[in-house]
Design an enzyme around this catalytic site. Structure first.
Site, PDB file in Angstrom:
ATOM      1  N   TYR A 287     -20.839  14.365 -12.940  1.00 31.68           N
ATOM      2  CA  TYR A 287     -21.643  14.275 -11.718  1.00 31.68           C
ATOM      3  C   TYR A 287     -22.716  13.192 -11.873  1.00 31.68           C
ATOM      4  O   TYR A 287     -22.890  12.334 -11.002  1.00 31.68           O
ATOM      5  CB  TYR A 287     -22.268  15.646 -11.464  1.00 31.68           C
TER       6      TYR A 287
HETATM    7  P1  NAP Z   1     -25.039  19.932   0.842  1.00 29.67           P
HETATM    8  O1  NAP Z   1     -25.775  20.951   1.651  1.00 29.67           O
HETATM    9  O2  NAP Z   1     -23.805  20.383   0.101  1.00 29.67           O
HETATM   10  O3  NAP Z   1     -24.662  18.728   1.820  1.00 29.67           O
HETATM   11  C1  NAP Z   1     -23.710  17.770   1.499  1.00 29.67           C
HETATM   12  C2  NAP Z   1     -23.219  17.123   2.771  1.00 29.67           C
HETATM   13  O4  NAP Z   1     -22.203  16.168   2.434  1.00 29.67           O
HETATM   14  C3  NAP Z   1     -22.585  18.117   3.773  1.00 29.67           C
HETATM   15  O5  NAP Z   1     -23.137  17.928   5.039  1.00 29.67           O
HETATM   16  C4  NAP Z   1     -21.122  17.735   3.772  1.00 29.67           C
HETATM   17  O6  NAP Z   1     -20.484  17.867   5.018  1.00 29.67           O
HETATM   18  C5  NAP Z   1     -21.211  16.241   3.425  1.00 29.67           C
HETATM   19  N1  NAP Z   1     -19.914  15.781   2.983  1.00 29.67           N
HETATM   20  C6  NAP Z   1     -19.150  16.255   1.962  1.00 29.67           C
HETATM   21  N2  NAP Z   1     -17.960  15.628   1.945  1.00 29.67           N
HETATM   22  C7  NAP Z   1     -17.973  14.726   2.968  1.00 29.67           C
HETATM   23  C8  NAP Z   1     -17.040  13.816   3.488  1.00 29.67           C
HETATM   24  N3  NAP Z   1     -15.810  13.676   2.963  1.00 29.67           N
HETATM   25  N4  NAP Z   1     -17.388  13.058   4.547  1.00 29.67           N
HETATM   26  C9  NAP Z   1     -18.616  13.185   5.120  1.00 29.67           C
HETATM   27  N5  NAP Z   1     -19.548  14.056   4.689  1.00 29.67           N
HETATM   28  C10 NAP Z   1     -19.222  14.826   3.620  1.00 29.67           C
HETATM   29  O7  NAP Z   1     -25.985  19.263  -0.258  1.00 29.67           O
HETATM   30  P2  NAP Z   1     -27.580  19.213  -0.310  1.00 29.67           P
HETATM   31  O8  NAP Z   1     -28.077  20.439  -0.945  1.00 29.67           O
HETATM   32  O9  NAP Z   1     -28.092  18.807   1.043  1.00 29.67           O
HETATM   33  O10 NAP Z   1     -27.777  18.017  -1.368  1.00 29.67           O
HETATM   34  C11 NAP Z   1     -27.723  16.684  -0.932  1.00 29.67           C
HETATM   35  C12 NAP Z   1     -27.553  15.739  -2.108  1.00 29.67           C
HETATM   36  O11 NAP Z   1     -28.532  15.982  -3.116  1.00 29.67           O
HETATM   37  C13 NAP Z   1     -26.196  15.840  -2.807  1.00 29.67           C
HETATM   38  O12 NAP Z   1     -25.670  14.544  -2.991  1.00 29.67           O
HETATM   39  C14 NAP Z   1     -26.536  16.447  -4.163  1.00 29.67           C
HETATM   40  O13 NAP Z   1     -25.647  16.008  -5.150  1.00 29.67           O
HETATM   41  C15 NAP Z   1     -27.933  15.913  -4.395  1.00 29.67           C
HETATM   42  N6  NAP Z   1     -28.741  16.678  -5.359  1.00 29.67           N
HETATM   43  C16 NAP Z   1     -28.647  18.028  -5.457  1.00 29.67           C
HETATM   44  C17 NAP Z   1     -29.470  18.735  -6.359  1.00 29.67           C
HETATM   45  C18 NAP Z   1     -29.423  20.247  -6.425  1.00 29.67           C
HETATM   46  O14 NAP Z   1     -30.249  20.846  -7.124  1.00 29.67           O
HETATM   47  N7  NAP Z   1     -28.517  20.896  -5.732  1.00 29.67           N
HETATM   48  C19 NAP Z   1     -30.372  18.052  -7.153  1.00 29.67           C
HETATM   49  C20 NAP Z   1     -30.464  16.659  -7.035  1.00 29.67           C
HETATM   50  C21 NAP Z   1     -29.650  15.992  -6.126  1.00 29.67           C
HETATM   51  P3  NAP Z   1     -20.100  19.316   5.648  1.00 29.67           P
HETATM   52  O15 NAP Z   1     -21.407  19.893   6.105  1.00 29.67           O
HETATM   53  O16 NAP Z   1     -19.175  18.983   6.760  1.00 29.67           O
HETATM   54  O17 NAP Z   1     -19.474  20.116   4.538  1.00 29.67           O
END
Ligand code: NAP
Length: 208
Positions: free
Chosen positions: A124
């Protein structure tokens, strides 16, 4: 500015769209399912359909800035991490260049600048790292934000943002979104990368 939010239906993405609506900018929420349209229409945001796994160039019409907040999430395999977090981001950078987008903000992850340093989630962090490096080399005006662990608590409006923060930390998704939208209008944030966790700096004053 017209700001394309890729990953708008995500937990951070929805906050970003709301913060843009609260600002002088106009969000365009890129979503991949028509069922998601009413949520954004009720907010007063425009939507465009686009899937990172197919041709989504239609989303870049009349766009001034891009915020990439998409991710494959923790419940998919490493293949989707490469396809979405890495290649989806790289395709977005290429389209931003092709369509003469003025600014690109990448939502990355803490430790993505040193993926070797962490034992867990290496694939990742390498995917995020590759996408970040590609953006840096693209010639676009960029800002890369590498937040710590994300929580769903309400934003505090106070953060710690530095080019590098030792260790780890947490931050509410709402504060990540507010920081990203704030930085859209901060020239000192151009062509820089920052770690971001909760802290003591009022985020509206960041880099002023
Ligand atoms: P999330 O709720 O899972 O949102 C991810 C979004 O990406 C969703 O809206 C999803 O669409 C979209 N997506 C996935 N596949 C796609 C595709 N093929 N085409 C278009 N859109 C697509 O994640 P989050 O919690 O908001 O996190 C946002 C970012 O922060 C991520 O990149 C994550 O890696 C990063 N991050 C996370 C953490 C953590 O602690 N979790 C820490 C640091 C950074 P759908 O709604 O249609 O499924």
């Amino acid at each position: 500015m017209n700001v394309l939010v890729i990953g708008a239906n995500g937990k951070v993405g929805k906050h970003i769209v709301q913060k843009l609506l609260d600002s002088d900018h106009q969000p365009i929420a890129m979503i991949r399912d028509t069922d998601q349209i009413p949520f954004f229409e009720e907010m007063g945001a425009k939507t465009v359909l686009g899937d990172l796994e197919s041709d989504f160039s239609n989303a870049f019409f009349n766009v001034d800035a891009v915020i990439f907040a998409a991710g494959s999430g923790p419940n998919t395999g490493a293949d989707k991490t490469i396809i979405i977090d890495q290649e989806g981001a790289i395709k977005s950078v290429n389209l931003a260049k092709q369509y003469d987008v003025k600014q690109f903000i990448m939502l990355s992850s803490i430790k993505a600048d040193q993926p070797e340093s962490v034992n867990e989630m290496k694939h990742y962090l390498f995917a995020k790292h590759r996408a970040d490096e590609y953006l840096k080399d693209s010639g676009l005006n960029y800002t890369i934000i590498r937040p710590g662990g994300l929580t769903n608590e309400a934003g505090t409006g106070k953060v710690q943002m530095q080019e590098h923060i030792d260790g780890f930390g947490m931050i509410p998704r709402e504060d990540v979104a507010a920081t990203i939208v704030h930085l859209l209008s901060v020239p000192k944030a151009r062509n820089k990368s920052f770690d971001l966790i909760s802290g003591q700096t009022v985020l509206d004053e960041l880099l002023y």
